[in-house]
Scaffold this motif. Structure first.
Motif, PDB file in Angstrom:
ATOM      1  N   TRP A  34     -39.158 101.895  19.911  1.00 12.91           N
ATOM      2  CA  TRP A  34     -39.194 102.481  18.568  1.00 12.91           C
ATOM      3  C   TRP A  34     -39.364 103.996  18.625  1.00 12.91           C
ATOM      4  CZ3 TRP A  34     -43.145  98.247  16.799  1.00 12.91           C
ATOM      5  CH2 TRP A  34     -42.436  97.079  16.465  1.00 12.91           C
ATOM      6  N   ALA A  35     -40.204 104.470  19.533  1.00  9.98           N
ATOM      7  CA  ALA A  35     -40.431 105.907  19.658  1.00  9.98           C
ATOM      8  C   ALA A  35     -39.137 106.629  20.057  1.00  9.98           C
ATOM      9  CB  ALA A  35     -41.530 106.183  20.681  1.00  9.98           C
ATOM     10  N   GLU A  36     -38.407 106.047  21.012  1.00  6.78           N
ATOM     11  CA  GLU A  36     -37.141 106.654  21.435  1.00  6.78           C
ATOM     12  C   GLU A  36     -36.140 106.636  20.286  1.00  6.78           C
ATOM     13  OE1 GLU A  36     -35.497 105.320  25.167  1.00  6.78           O
ATOM     14  OE2 GLU A  36     -37.481 104.795  25.932  1.00  6.78           O
ATOM     15  N   SER A  37     -36.126 105.561  19.540  1.00 11.19           N
ATOM     16  CA  SER A  37     -35.204 105.450  18.403  1.00 11.19           C
ATOM     17  C   SER A  37     -35.532 106.492  17.337  1.00 11.19           C
ATOM     18  CB  SER A  37     -35.292 104.045  17.804  1.00 11.19           C
ATOM     19  OG  SER A  37     -34.500 103.962  16.645  1.00 11.19           O
ATOM     20  N   ALA A  38     -36.815 106.642  17.032  1.00  8.11           N
ATOM     21  CA  ALA A  38     -37.225 107.615  16.011  1.00  8.11           C
ATOM     22  C   ALA A  38     -36.778 109.023  16.398  1.00  8.11           C
ATOM     23  CB  ALA A  38     -38.739 107.565  15.818  1.00  8.11           C
ATOM     24  N   THR A  39     -36.946 109.353  17.656  1.00 10.66           N
ATOM     25  CA  THR A  39     -36.560 110.685  18.137  1.00 10.66           C
ATOM     26  C   THR A  39     -35.063 110.919  17.972  1.00 10.66           C
ATOM     27  OG1 THR A  39     -38.372 110.703  19.745  1.00 10.66           O
ATOM     28  CG2 THR A  39     -36.546 112.224  20.128  1.00 10.66           C
ATOM     29  N   LEU A  40     -34.265 109.924  18.346  1.00  7.41           N
ATOM     30  CA  LEU A  40     -32.812 110.077  18.216  1.00  7.41           C
ATOM     31  C   LEU A  40     -32.382 110.172  16.755  1.00  7.41           C
ATOM     32  CD1 LEU A  40     -31.032 107.827  20.882  1.00  7.41           C
ATOM     33  CD2 LEU A  40     -31.064 110.293  20.710  1.00  7.41           C
ATOM     34  N   TYR A  41     -32.943 109.321  15.916  1.00  9.17           N
ATOM     35  CA  TYR A  41     -32.601 109.375  14.491  1.00  9.17           C
ATOM     36  C   TYR A  41     -32.949 110.742  13.895  1.00  9.17           C
ATOM     37  CZ  TYR A  41     -31.338 104.446  13.676  1.00  9.17           C
ATOM     38  OH  TYR A  41     -30.695 103.232  13.659  1.00  9.17           O
TER      39      TYR A  41
END
Length: 781
Positions: free
Chosen positions: A749-756
């Motif tokens: 989730w943390a990696e996804s949030a950063t990319l978004y």
């Protein structure tokens, strides 16, 4: 008389006015040393017109330290001393030379002290700190026996001289280098004089150091040796301003460790051994505004802050341009900053001036110093649509080989007329770009622009083909060899490096009336944007593509471009709280009709699929299914396996949104079975695998969901599909949460949030919410 007293002195040897007066005294001695009274009686009748000349007038003429002499008086003295007309002419010529040089500050503009430090000196903190640190390094260090040399380089007007002068004054104020200060303008870029002769500079330096003119050697090498000897043990600053080359300054560098040499040049001095280079760039916006404030006044700038920002932007943050503009503003107290900003935007180069000074002549000097082939390259660089370019693009722009282009670009870098912030990428400052465009002939501009646009179109096609993507080949042949790619990674890296340029190239193609190239390039660029999650940019490019296809009279291309536009509008709208999909549906229906009318069966299938997707977003599921089934029927009739596989995927998505997961999974798996056996588009496969993973997650088959999601993530990363990567990371986190592995879920989730967040996608908040409530019951997501 000449036989009695040997050879007469030769006036051409005079290097300055003092030397000329000395030679005049030698001429009097050669003539038998007549008294001033006797000489006055001889001189009077030789004046034009004849008149009485007092002895005191002659005494004053022979006095050392004079700043001027009377030409008629000198000519009469020379004749009175027995010189014939050819000799008298030589004395006249020497007289004119030394007086002309006296007006310009000496034979090479040498001064025994530093120029004044400007009160308006601004910025350059990092460079100034470096110069001071170099100059004051510990004498027992590695370079204890070496003179300190700092080479300040940069484009015209960037503030090299002012930085050198300011640094020198800072050091003097700190009690450093107080024995001697030597300063010379080497005239590397002087419109009225050639570059200063190093031998003449050495002669002037030696006179400043107390060496009598008659004791200065004729040979440059001997002068350099004497110069180094005279500076031995002295704490001295030597400022060599406006150097033309390394060769010009080599003999002007002393040898002692107590000396500091500051050199400024528009050219690279990389060949100068032992020099520390300081490459000056233009100011930051803050530094530019600070300079504007210092010259114009804080209150005036604060009252029109937005206009002030426009002014320094028009000056391209070049210190000289900002200073000239600020000085002009200061001399016009009735002017508003807005009015001046408007003037600058309307005619940038002409408006940057103050009094008798202007930016254009400064830039002209740098340009005129270039060889003809380099001038040609410089002119055409202004034509390039994007912010930077490669040697390959420059070759296409100019019609040269890549090797020739790269060599010329490097020469322009050495001349500080180009920048190289990244390896293999070259940038032109905005003011230099404006200057280059002005210099270019209209015909060569048009030819070069079309040549580079077509080169980009072919290069993009090659990149997309290497990535196994089907795109339309350019209709116009390329005059230059387009870029080719040996691997998937090389093609992807090129597209990433050229992404911003491609936007500008597309706009330039549209403005140049290259309609076919525009719509072909536009469709490809739209696809790149879509795959990278840049939906708004995709919509913008699609609009340009539609207009170009219409102007080209290509209904088939227009229909496909309308399909692209409908897709982009649909994707933008469905992500908003209250989507309005009417415009997207209108474009999609137009696309279906145009493709049908043009006999474009493949395009019609695509358009039907696009229309069905939009109808699905509007919850018109029955009509959407009808469109999908029509597309499937056409594809089956044509035995188009790719289209059949795509239709099964789309039908599966419709079943999915109706929560009929069994039918959805069956359609998805059938689609994957067909498309996996083909050389199908990797982006489409990535999306399809994500769809299958989502169905498995929602039906509780977590092991299969995780397996498919892992495959999707690997594909997204391999092909640079950033949006798909962000979605896959979010989904993988959800699956891990359902499996009860909260730490793993939080990581994804943390990696996804950063990319978004990097993509500017609002779904970043969804990932952040999951992180903030990370101890959820399995199965919630």
């Amino acid at each position: 008389m000449s036989e009695l007293y040997g050879a007469a002195p030769e006036p051409a040897q005079a290097v300055d006015l003092a030397d000329y007066v000395r030679l005049l005294a030698e001429l009097r001695a050669w003539a038998g040393m007549p008294s001033y009274r006797v000489l006055a009686k001889r001189v009077g009748p030789l004046m034009r017109p004849p008149r009485t000349v007092s002895p005191s007038t002659l005494v004053d003429a022979f006095r050392p330290g004079r700043r001027r002499l009377d030409l008629d008086l000198v000519v009469a003295i020379v004749r009175a001393c027995g010189m014939d007309e050819p000799a008298t002419a030589r004395w006249r010529e020497a007289f004119l030379k030394v007086h002309r040089l006296a007006k310009s500050g000496g034979p090479v503009g040498v001064f025994g002290q530093l120029p004044s430090d400007l009160a308006t000196f601004t910025g350059r903190r990092k460079e100034l700190a470096g110069l001071i640190a170099d100059a004051t390094r510990h004498p027992k260090g590695d370079h204890a026996n070496t003179v300190v040399i700092s080479a300040i380089e940069g484009m015209a007007g960037v503030g090299k001289t002012q930085l050198a002068i300011h640094a020198a004054h800072e050091l003097l104020r700190a009690g450093r280098f107080t024995d001697t200060q030597l300063n010379v303008n080497l005239r590397g870029f002087d419109p009225e004089h050639p570059p200063a002769d190093p031998s003449a500079v050495l002669g002037a330096f030696l006179r400043q150091l107390g060496v009598a003119a008659q004791q200065i050697p004729e040979n440059q090498e001997e002068r350099a040796a004497m110069y180094r000897d005279r500076l031995r043990g002295r704490s001295a600053i030597v400022l060599l301003d406006n150097a033309a080359s390394e060769d010009q300054v080599r003999d002007l560098i002393p040898a002692g460790p107590d000396c500091l040499v500051l050199i400024t040049s528009r050219r690279s001095l990389a060949g100068l051994d032992g020099a520390t280079p300081y490459l000056l760039d233009t100011f930051s916006e803050t530094e530019s505004l600070d300079l504007l404030i210092r010259i114009t006044g804080r209150d005036r700038v604060a009252a029109e802050r937005e206009a002030a920002a426009r002014i320094v932007e028009c000056c391209d943050h070049l210190p000289l341009a900002v200073a000239l503009t600020a000085a002009r503003l200061r001399s016009r107290p009735a002017w508003s900053l807005v009015a001046l900003a408007d003037q600058l935007e309307a005619g940038r180069l002409d408006a940057i001036r103050a009094g008798g000074r202007a930016i254009r002549p400064v830039l002209d000097l740098s340009y005129r110093a270039l060889p003809d082939p380099v001038q040609h390259m410089f002119r055409l660089l202004g034509v390039h649509p994007g912010p930077d370019l490669s040697a390959e693009a420059a070759a296409a722009l100019t019609g040269r080989t890549v090797t020739q282009a790269r060599e010329t670009l490097e020469l322009l870098v050495d001349e500080n007329m180009l920048q190289q912030r990244l390896p293999g990428r070259y940038e032109l400052h905005d003011l230099l770009r404006a200057h280059a465009i002005e210099l270019a002939a209209q015909e060569e501009v048009a030819t070069a622009l079309v040549r580079v646009i077509v080169w980009y179109a072919h290069s993009v096609f090659n990149a997309m083909t290497t990535l196994q993507k089907v795109v339309e080949p350019p209709a116009v042949p390329s005059e230059s060899n387009p870029a080719t790619f040996a691997s998937h990674d090389a093609a992807l890296a090129w597209l990433t490096a050229e992404e911003t340029n491609l936007e500008h190239v597309l706009q330039a193609a549209a403005e140049a009336g290259q309609h076919n190239t525009t719509w072909q390039l536009g469709r490809t660029l739209r696809r790149i944007y879509s795959e990278r999650g840049r939906i708004a940019d995709s919509a913008k490019v699609s609009q340009v593509t539609v207009e170009a296809a219409r102007k080209a009279g290509n209904r088939l291309a227009e229909g496909r471009a309308l399909f692209d536009l409908a897709w982009a509008y649909g994707e933008l709208e469905r992500r908003r709280p209250n989507p309005n999909l009417g415009e997207a549906e209108t474009h999609a229906r137009q696309a279906v009709d145009l493709c049908d009318g043009a006999g474009d069966v493949h395009g019609k299938v695509q358009a039907l699929n696009g229309l069905a997707r939009i109808l699905g977003y509007r919850n018109q599921h029955a009509e959407a299914l009808h469109c999908y089934e029509e597309a499937l029927a056409i594809s089956q009739e044509r035995r188009d396996l790719k289209a059949i596989g795509t239709s099964h995927c789309n039908i599966g998505t419709l079943h999915f949104v109706r929560n009929d997961y069994d039918l959805a999974l069956a359609s998805y798996l059938r689609s994957l079975e067909i498309l996996d056996a083909l050389d199908f588009d990797s982006y489409g496969i990535t999306m399809l695998i994500g769809n299958i993973a989502e169905v498995y997650r929602l039906t509780g088959t977590y092991d299969k969901a995780l397996s498919y999601e892992s495959r999707r993530l690997a594909l997204a990363r391999a092909y640079g599909y950033t949006m798909q990567e962000a979605e896959s990371l979010l989904a993988t986190g959800d699956i891990q949460s359902c499996l009860g592995d909260t730490p793993a879920a939080r990581k994804f989730w943390a990696e996804s949030a950063t990319l978004y967040e990097q993509l500017g996608d609002p779904r970043s908040s969804e990932a952040r919410q999951r992180l903030s409530a990370s101890c959820r019951t399995p199965g919630i997501y």
